[in-house]
Design a protein around this motif. Sequence first.
Motif, PDB file in Angstrom:
ATOM      1  N   UNK A 210       0.925  -1.351   0.015  1.00 12.02           N
ATOM      2  CA  UNK A 210       0.481  -0.217  -0.149  1.00 12.02           C
ATOM      3  C   UNK A 210       1.099   0.739   0.018  1.00 12.02           C
ATOM      4  N   UNK A 211       0.647   2.251  -0.885  1.00 13.69           N
ATOM      5  CA  UNK A 211       0.915   3.089  -0.621  1.00 13.69           C
ATOM      6  C   UNK A 211       1.451   3.748   0.171  1.00 13.69           C
ATOM      7  N   UNK A 212       0.480   4.385   1.406  1.00 10.62           N
ATOM      8  CA  UNK A 212       0.369   4.890   2.425  1.00 10.62           C
ATOM      9  C   UNK A 212       1.479   4.086   3.157  1.00 10.62           C
ATOM     10  N   UNK A 213       2.051   2.938   3.237  1.00  6.72           N
ATOM     11  CA  UNK A 213       2.894   2.242   3.888  1.00  6.72           C
ATOM     12  C   UNK A 213       4.283   3.139   4.056  1.00  6.72           C
ATOM     13  N   UNK A 214       4.526   3.411   2.804  1.00  6.24           N
ATOM     14  CA  UNK A 214       5.882   3.998   2.447  1.00  6.24           C
ATOM     15  C   UNK A 214       5.198   5.985   2.857  1.00  6.24           C
ATOM     16  N   UNK A 215       4.935   5.890   3.646  1.00  7.83           N
ATOM     17  CA  UNK A 215       4.671   8.163   3.986  1.00  7.83           C
ATOM     18  C   UNK A 215       5.197   7.791   4.852  1.00  7.83           C
ATOM     19  N   UNK A 216       5.103   7.177   6.065  1.00 11.29           N
ATOM     20  CA  UNK A 216       5.954   7.193   7.271  1.00 11.29           C
ATOM     21  C   UNK A 216       7.453   7.648   7.346  1.00 11.29           C
ATOM     22  N   UNK A 217       7.688   7.242   6.398  1.00  9.88           N
ATOM     23  CA  UNK A 217       8.793   7.225   6.108  1.00  9.88           C
ATOM     24  C   UNK A 217       9.732   8.549   6.009  1.00  9.88           C
ATOM     25  N   UNK A 218       8.464   9.372   4.626  1.00  6.49           N
ATOM     26  CA  UNK A 218       8.821  10.519   4.662  1.00  6.49           C
ATOM     27  C   UNK A 218       8.553  11.632   5.456  1.00  6.49           C
ATOM     28  N   UNK A 235       8.842   0.752   1.636  1.00  7.51           N
ATOM     29  CA  UNK A 235       7.671  -0.320   1.480  1.00  7.51           C
ATOM     30  C   UNK A 235       7.153  -1.623   1.672  1.00  7.51           C
ATOM     31  N   UNK A 236       5.897  -1.197   2.252  1.00  5.82           N
ATOM     32  CA  UNK A 236       5.241  -3.069   2.871  1.00  5.82           C
ATOM     33  C   UNK A 236       5.604  -3.200   3.774  1.00  5.82           C
TER      34      UNK A 236
END
Length: 302
Positions: A210-218, A235-236
């Motif tokens: 899910x794209x949302x799983x990347x955003x915390x790193x952002x 990711x993931x």
Amino acid sequence: MSKYLQDRVAIVTGAGSGLGRAHALELARQGARVVVNDIGGAHVGSAGRAVADEIVANGGSAMALPGDVTDYEAMQDMVAQVIEAWGRVDILVNNAGILRDKSFAKMSLDDFRLVLDVHLMGSVHCTKAVWETMRAQRYGRIVMTTSSSGLYGNFGQANYGAAKMALVGLMQTLALEGERYGIRVNCLAPTAATAMTQGVLTEAALAHLAPAAVSPALVALVGEDAPTRRILLAGGGSVESANITMTPGIYLGETTDAATAVRARLPEILDRAGECVPDTGFEQCQFELGKAGVEMMLPGNV
């Protein structure tokens, strides 16, 4: 209660769908005022407008602004509108991108240039458009979207990989130039199920990415306590870091057949034990001259 990015102004390019949408929603959840940029426009019914409306409906602050990142004047105009409305730009997320995958033998030069124009020059245009504002306010957080395709290579993505690795080089230098002005620049290499990965990954893999799983790193790359010159991979549900390193190598000295010596000692040169991450590109020269015992800097330049 104050949120992590309370009242920070963030621009996310390509935010009408996929990763950009996820980034915009997460930044808003963290308290930022979000500019949703999308090439599809900002009219009612457009993807960008839908994301901005979703943020507002959830109690956040957002505006949708259209614009093609390959058009520098359009990006300047977008930033001017943001300044007029909200007075500043604190965060820029260069996310907009496209794919034109083919093996290099079959790839047209037009497709090669197009991918470079969107990913590399698009990021340059957006960054240039906010740079003076960030310098003047002595604060800025910029994220380039790189990729494992650039860092490590992927078959059929010579254009994409070249553009994505170029963004790492852009990040390295801009982080140095922006440091005295409080501007921090980082890279994010996402793995996510988006329109760009349909037909590439299995359905089971896509369901886990899910794209949302990347955003915390952002988020970790755009706050007041953000690092600079870092490459995060996400990711993931996982987050990693990548580095551009230099091995200790060997010193040949004065030899009549250096090429033969390099070939013979290549395993030593490639040995990663004791490798380091140079602070600047200048350190290669410093390191090599140091092994030779040569003074590097001119008097008065130390």
